[in-house]
Design a protein around this motif. Structure first.
Motif, mmCIF file in Angstrom:
data_model
loop_
_atom_site.group_PDB
_atom_site.id
_atom_site.type_symbol
_atom_site.label_atom_id
_atom_site.label_comp_id
_atom_site.label_asym_id
_atom_site.label_seq_id
_atom_site.Cartn_x
_atom_site.Cartn_y
_atom_site.Cartn_z
ATOM 1 N N MET A 89 0.830 -1.197 0.000
ATOM 2 C CA MET A 89 0.000 0.000 0.000
ATOM 3 C C MET A 89 0.866 1.249 0.000
ATOM 4 N N GLY A 90 1.937 1.194 0.804
ATOM 5 C CA GLY A 90 2.834 2.345 0.848
ATOM 6 C C GLY A 90 3.509 2.566 -0.487
ATOM 7 N N ALA A 91 3.897 1.442 -1.119
ATOM 8 C CA ALA A 91 4.565 1.537 -2.416
ATOM 9 C C ALA A 91 3.617 2.094 -3.461
ATOM 10 N N ALA A 92 2.338 1.615 -3.411
ATOM 11 C CA ALA A 92 1.352 2.092 -4.378
ATOM 12 C C ALA A 92 1.106 3.575 -4.186
ATOM 13 N N GLY A 93 1.043 3.988 -2.893
ATOM 14 C CA GLY A 93 0.817 5.394 -2.594
ATOM 15 C C GLY A 93 1.934 6.248 -3.119
ATOM 16 N N SER A 94 3.154 5.815 -2.886
ATOM 17 C CA SER A 94 4.296 6.601 -3.350
ATOM 18 C C SER A 94 4.348 6.625 -4.874
ATOM 19 N N LYS A 95 3.898 5.527 -5.509
ATOM 20 C CA LYS A 95 3.876 5.474 -6.973
ATOM 21 C C LYS A 95 2.918 6.526 -7.518
ATOM 22 N N PHE A 125 -7.511 8.330 -1.775
ATOM 23 C CA PHE A 125 -7.479 7.118 -0.972
ATOM 24 C C PHE A 125 -8.378 6.040 -1.558
ATOM 25 N N GLY A 126 -7.833 4.817 -1.633
ATOM 26 C CA GLY A 126 -8.644 3.684 -2.031
ATOM 27 C C GLY A 126 -9.529 3.272 -0.873
ATOM 28 N N LEU A 127 -10.567 2.483 -1.168
ATOM 29 C CA LEU A 127 -11.491 2.014 -0.135
ATOM 30 C C LEU A 127 -11.446 0.493 -0.056
ATOM 31 N N GLU A 128 -11.313 -0.011 1.152
ATOM 32 C CA GLU A 128 -11.234 -1.456 1.368
ATOM 33 C C GLU A 128 -12.549 -2.123 0.981
ATOM 34 N N ASN A 129 -12.441 -3.299 0.358
ATOM 35 C CA ASN A 129 -13.613 -4.069 -0.042
ATOM 36 C C ASN A 129 -13.914 -5.107 1.039
ATOM 37 N N ALA A 164 -17.741 -3.505 -3.898
ATOM 38 C CA ALA A 164 -17.220 -2.609 -4.936
ATOM 39 C C ALA A 164 -18.321 -1.681 -5.449
ATOM 40 N N TYR A 165 -19.571 -2.176 -5.488
ATOM 41 C CA TYR A 165 -20.705 -1.346 -5.919
ATOM 42 C C TYR A 165 -20.831 -0.105 -5.044
ATOM 43 N N CYS A 166 -20.518 -0.261 -3.771
ATOM 44 C CA CYS A 166 -20.581 0.839 -2.806
ATOM 45 C C CYS A 166 -19.349 1.739 -2.939
ATOM 46 N N ASN A 167 -18.176 1.137 -3.006
ATOM 47 C CA ASN A 167 -16.922 1.909 -3.064
ATOM 48 C C ASN A 167 -16.868 2.846 -4.264
ATOM 49 N N CYS A 168 -17.301 2.350 -5.439
ATOM 50 C CA CYS A 168 -17.192 3.175 -6.645
ATOM 51 C C CYS A 168 -18.132 4.381 -6.577
ATOM 52 N N VAL A 169 -19.321 4.198 -6.013
ATOM 53 C CA VAL A 169 -20.261 5.311 -5.872
ATOM 54 C C VAL A 169 -19.748 6.318 -4.851
ATOM 55 N N LEU A 170 -19.176 5.827 -3.760
ATOM 56 C CA LEU A 170 -18.623 6.726 -2.742
ATOM 57 C C LEU A 170 -17.480 7.563 -3.314
ATOM 58 N N GLN A 171 -16.650 6.966 -4.159
ATOM 59 C CA GLN A 171 -15.550 7.724 -4.777
ATOM 60 C C GLN A 171 -16.110 8.813 -5.698
ATOM 61 N N ILE A 210 -8.409 3.503 3.063
ATOM 62 C CA ILE A 210 -9.276 3.668 4.232
ATOM 63 C C ILE A 210 -10.362 2.599 4.179
ATOM 64 N N ALA A 211 -10.731 2.094 5.338
ATOM 65 C CA ALA A 211 -11.796 1.097 5.415
ATOM 66 C C ALA A 211 -13.113 1.787 5.789
ATOM 67 N N PRO A 212 -14.084 1.824 4.875
ATOM 68 C CA PRO A 212 -15.375 2.472 5.177
ATOM 69 C C PRO A 212 -16.289 1.560 5.994
ATOM 70 N N LYS A 213 -15.723 0.969 7.052
ATOM 71 C CA LYS A 213 -16.413 -0.075 7.807
ATOM 72 C C LYS A 213 -17.699 0.431 8.454
ATOM 73 N N ARG A 214 -17.606 1.597 9.107
ATOM 74 C CA ARG A 214 -18.768 2.130 9.818
ATOM 75 C C ARG A 214 -19.923 2.406 8.847
ATOM 76 N N PHE A 215 -19.592 2.970 7.697
ATOM 77 C CA PHE A 215 -20.631 3.278 6.715
ATOM 78 C C PHE A 215 -21.278 2.008 6.189
ATOM 79 N N VAL A 216 -20.470 1.001 5.830
ATOM 80 C CA VAL A 216 -21.006 -0.248 5.275
ATOM 81 C C VAL A 216 -21.866 -0.965 6.310
ATOM 82 N N GLN A 217 -21.428 -0.964 7.570
ATOM 83 C CA GLN A 217 -22.218 -1.596 8.632
ATOM 84 C C GLN A 217 -23.577 -0.914 8.775
#
Length: 374
Positions: A1-7, A23-27, A32-39, A89-96
């Motif tokens: 993740m750190g390498a991807a971020g620096s890239k 920031f990417g969102l953890e699945n 993924a249906y939720c993550n893409c709309v949130l982005q 980031i993990a959108p855990k609270r929102f998904v729950q």
């Protein structure tokens, strides 16, 4: 993740947008249906700004009831306040909260991104309207984010007019459609207004968003030829059923125009929905001149939700986002910069049978004018 971020940061070099966070969102298993709309919504700048303001005005409430609005405001604040410029980031609270709120999203089966977006926007509106009603009942409990102005929501052709609340969600996403019916005997035009948060468009092979919008507003004749008699229109002036013409047009365009491409068609012989891989060209700059009589509204594309897969009940979602004149590709945890030309690869296929299943599904446009801005 750190390498991807620096890239990603290296890809920007010295041109990393000031104050922006990617920031990417953890699945959490088919989310993924939720993550893409949130982005897409995070990079809808007026929406993000209002959410951050809402959080700032309400973060000290303490025991306030948790809902999708508070969870989303918390998530967006987490992202925007990160010290790092990139990461996950993990959108855990929102998904729950989403799963608790609606049983449709509790299973680990693939869900539809448009259904989720539709549910979320309407839920946020309901919460804001309840907040505003509560604030009116108890003025001391109101905050700047709760204030609402009066204005049209569902405008009826006849009868007493109600003045419902218009929240910042309405100001950003709501448009007004006019359904016009013209009696071919007396030429009387009956108009009925209705509000919308997104437009769902039928699509055809080798077409464009412009032609889809033109078809959406095309004139249809209501008559009894080869049909049931009830297909005629009851004209109040003629006091009888008459042949008529009807059309739908945009009366008031929204500040953020969300377009949903109807890529699923029910095939009776198969007993299931089939995904249409039709090539539908969508421009980076869009004019609504074909659907409006009074003015040309210009829009700029800033996000595309893409569905990958051959069916409606399985597959994957990714999101393309334009941020500060740069295009980025969001695939759950992974974020990378892409060239603007990559957007065209998601138009669809010009061939009826194609192995390409990476297709644009929801488009997000922002108005270039000042008429609809808060």
């Amino acid at each position: 993740m750190g390498a991807a971020g620096s890239k990603l940061e290296r890809a920007f070099g010295d041109q990393f947008p000031e104050g922006e966070r990617y920031f990417g969102l953890e699945n959490f298993g088919n989310t993924a249906y939720c993550n893409c709309v949130l982005q897409a919504l995070y990079f809808c700048v007026p929406f993000r700004e209002q959410l951050l303001e809402y959080y700032a005005n309400n973060k000290n409430i303490g025991d306030a009831e948790e809902n999708l609005l508070t969870c989303l405001a918390d998530l967006f604040t987490q992202i925007s306040s990160q010290k790092k410029k990139t990461g996950v980031i993990a959108p855990k609270r929102f998904v729950q909260r989403l799963k608790k709120q609606n049983e449709v999203f509790r299973s680990y089966m693939a869900q539809d991104a448009h259904e989720f977006l539709n549910f979320l926007l309407n839920e946020l509106v309901d919460i804001l309207e309840k907040d505003s009603q509560a604030a009116k009942s108890d003025p001391e409990a109101s905050s700047p984010s709760d204030k609402a102005a009066n204005g049209p929501k569902n405008v009826q052709a006849n009868g007493p007019q109600k003045d419902p609340l218009v929240t910042w969600m309405h100001k950003i996403f709501q448009g007004i459609l006019t359904n016009e019916t013209r009696c071919l005997r007396c030429e009387t035009v009956t108009a009925r207004d209705e509000t919308f948060f997104d437009l769902s468009l039928d699509i055809e092979q080798n077409s464009s968003i412009t032609s889809c919008l033109k078809n959406f507003s095309s004139t249809e004749t209501l008559n009894a030829e080869d049909k049931f008699f009830c297909d005629k229109f009851f004209c109040d002036k003629c006091c009888s059923l008459q042949e008529a013409q009807k059309r739908m047009k945009i009366k008031k365009p929204p500040h953020i125009l969300v377009i949903h491409l109807k890529r699923y068609e029910y095939i009776e012989q198969l007993g299931r929905y089939k995904k249409l891989s039709y090539r539908v060209v969508f421009p980076l700059e869009l004019k609504l001149s074909n659907t409006m009589e009074d003015a040309d509204s210009e829009y700029s594309l800033f996000a595309v939700v893409v569905h990958i897969g051959s069916g409606s009940n399985h597959g994957h979602y990714v999101c393309l986002v334009k941020s500060r004149n740069h295009w980025l590709f969001f695939d759950d945890e992974n974020v990378e910069m892409i060239d603007e030309s990559v957007v065209q690869t998601f138009f669809g296929s010009s061939h009826e049978y194609s192995s390409n299943t990476d297709l644009a599904y929801i488009l997000f446009y922002e108005s270039l004018g000042n008429d609809n801005k808060n």
